[in-house]
Enzyme design. Structure first.
Site, PDB file in Angstrom:
ATOM      1  N   ALA A  61      73.185  12.437  -1.739  1.00 16.42           N
ATOM      2  CA  ALA A  61      74.560  12.260  -1.258  1.00 16.42           C
ATOM      3  C   ALA A  61      74.758  13.029   0.050  1.00 16.42           C
ATOM      4  CB  ALA A  61      75.561  12.755  -2.302  1.00 16.42           C
ATOM      5  N   SER A 120      66.652  16.833  -7.520  1.00 21.59           N
ATOM      6  CA  SER A 120      66.787  18.005  -8.383  1.00 21.59           C
ATOM      7  C   SER A 120      68.180  18.135  -8.985  1.00 21.59           C
ATOM      8  CB  SER A 120      66.460  19.272  -7.585  1.00 21.59           C
ATOM      9  OG  SER A 120      67.415  19.412  -6.560  1.00 21.59           O
ATOM     10  N   ASP A 151      79.623  12.742  -6.065  1.00 17.82           N
ATOM     11  CA  ASP A 151      78.720  13.470  -5.153  1.00 17.82           C
ATOM     12  C   ASP A 151      79.116  13.265  -3.696  1.00 17.82           C
ATOM     13  OD1 ASP A 151      77.304  13.660  -7.529  1.00 17.82           O
ATOM     14  OD2 ASP A 151      75.345  13.395  -6.587  1.00 17.82           O
TER      15      ASP A 151
HETATM   16  O1  PMV Z   1      71.568  14.047 -10.385  1.00 16.76           O
HETATM   17  P1  PMV Z   1      72.578  13.684  -9.384  1.00 16.76           P
HETATM   18  O2  PMV Z   1      72.908  14.764  -8.435  1.00 16.76           O
HETATM   19  O3  PMV Z   1      72.199  12.412  -8.643  1.00 16.76           O
HETATM   20  O4  PMV Z   1      73.954  13.367 -10.173  1.00 16.76           O
HETATM   21  C1  PMV Z   1      74.131  12.179 -10.900  1.00 16.76           C
HETATM   22  C2  PMV Z   1      75.446  12.169 -11.628  1.00 16.76           C
HETATM   23  C3  PMV Z   1      75.671  10.925 -12.507  1.00 16.76           C
HETATM   24  O5  PMV Z   1      76.953  11.097 -13.122  1.00 16.76           O
HETATM   25  C4  PMV Z   1      74.622  10.811 -13.588  1.00 16.76           C
HETATM   26  C5  PMV Z   1      75.696   9.640 -11.684  1.00 16.76           C
HETATM   27  C6  PMV Z   1      76.915   9.460 -10.794  1.00 16.76           C
HETATM   28  O6  PMV Z   1      76.851   8.549  -9.943  1.00 16.76           O
HETATM   29  O7  PMV Z   1      77.924  10.147 -10.952  1.00 16.76           O
END
Ligand code: PMV
Length: 290
Positions: free
Chosen positions: A80, A74, A123
């Protein structure tokens, strides 16, 4: 048996651009993932590729039990948080004596393998240490969080795949670098402006709106994200944008305390889930075993 928890996060600015060494700002949020690890002779094969990779990297065998207050897939950093909490619990249960910085680095390696080698350290770093952080390549700068920060998250309830969305941007960058690079550079400039305007909610909101439009331009939008962002702005938010990889997942809005309920109501009115939350300053922490 060892039980550890780690917080989720919102990407405030710079997602996707951060994968290419540009700055990104993220903040840890209260909902957590709680992981219990127990040493055992027989390895219970975990369902999650993230957890399997944690055991492989730490080179131990054990069983694992996960409880999550965070919706998965989400955009709120649940993978993470699972990774960080699992590594901390393994570290504790097997007395491996790794520092938090080493845990954050290992967690980044786990995310890299799950995202085909394209993952920033954002993250995993923010989930390990909590608070608000600016990440740019290998640089991590802890930021002083603003006061009176009212944050409402809108979960579209449309699940997304981070690696798919990261792949989509990589494709655009490969096929049309003349289009992709200026967009990523503009996102980087917006992120740096935001870092200097953490206490100016109106300007911060404007910058969020610009960053959101550029994420749409990169092709990581979703009709539900657009709907929630517009609903939050109409309900009086200073700004609203996608948080995380996009293509579904979540958005966040910042607003004054007096308009917080109205913004949350507008999000719920679009058949989405609103989460009103605040910053987590603890990061990964040991919990009592149950
Ligand atoms: O959607 P999430 O919480 O997995 O965030 C991803 C963030 C990105 O910049 C798209 C990928 C990353 O590794 O930073």
């Amino acid at each position: 048996m060892a039980t550890w928890s780690a917080p989720g996060k919102v990407f405030l600015f710079g997602e996707h651009a951060v994968v290419y060494g540009k700055p990104g700002i993220a903040m840890a949020i209260k909902p957590r993932v709680i992981v219990t690890v127990r040493e055992s002779r027989y390895h219970q094969k975990p369902n999650s590729p993230y957890i399997a990779e944690c055991f492989r990297l730490m080179d131990v065998k054990g069983s694992v039990y996960v409880r999550s207050q965070l919706p998965s897939s989400s955009g709120l950093g649940s993978s993470a948080a699972v990774t960080v909490a699992t590594l901390c619990a393994i570290n504790d249960e097997f007395e491996l004596k790794k520092t938090k910085t080493e845990i954050a680095d290992l967690a980044h390696q786990v995310e890299m393998s799950a995202q085909n080698g394209r993952a920033s350290a954002t993250d995993t770093y923010v989930s390990t240490f909590g608070g608000m952080v600016l990440v740019r390549g290998s640089e991590k700068r802890r930021l002083l969080p603003p006061q009176n920060f009212s944050l409402v998250i809108g979960n579209t309830l449309v699940s997304h795949s981070t690696s798919e969305m990261v792949g989509k941007v990589a494709e655009l960058r490969k096929n049309s670098p003349d289009i992709a690079e200026p967009i990523l550079d503009s996102i980087a400039a917006i992120t740096m402006h935001a870092m200097h305007n953490l206490d100016n909610q109106k300007e911060f909101g404007n910058l969020m709106n610009m960053n959101h439009a550029l994420l749409d331009a990169l092709g990581v939008g979703h009709p539900m994200l657009s709907k929630l962002v517009l609903a939050a702005r109409s309900a009086g938010a200073y700004g609203a944008k996608t948080t995380g990889a996009g293509g579904g997942g979540s958005m966040y809005a910042i607003c004054s305390k007096s308009s917080r309920n109205r913004v949350a109501g507008a999000i719920e009115g679009c058949d989405a889930r609103a989460i009103t939350t605040t910053i987590d300053t603890d990061g990964a922490r040991k919990e009592k075993d149950e």
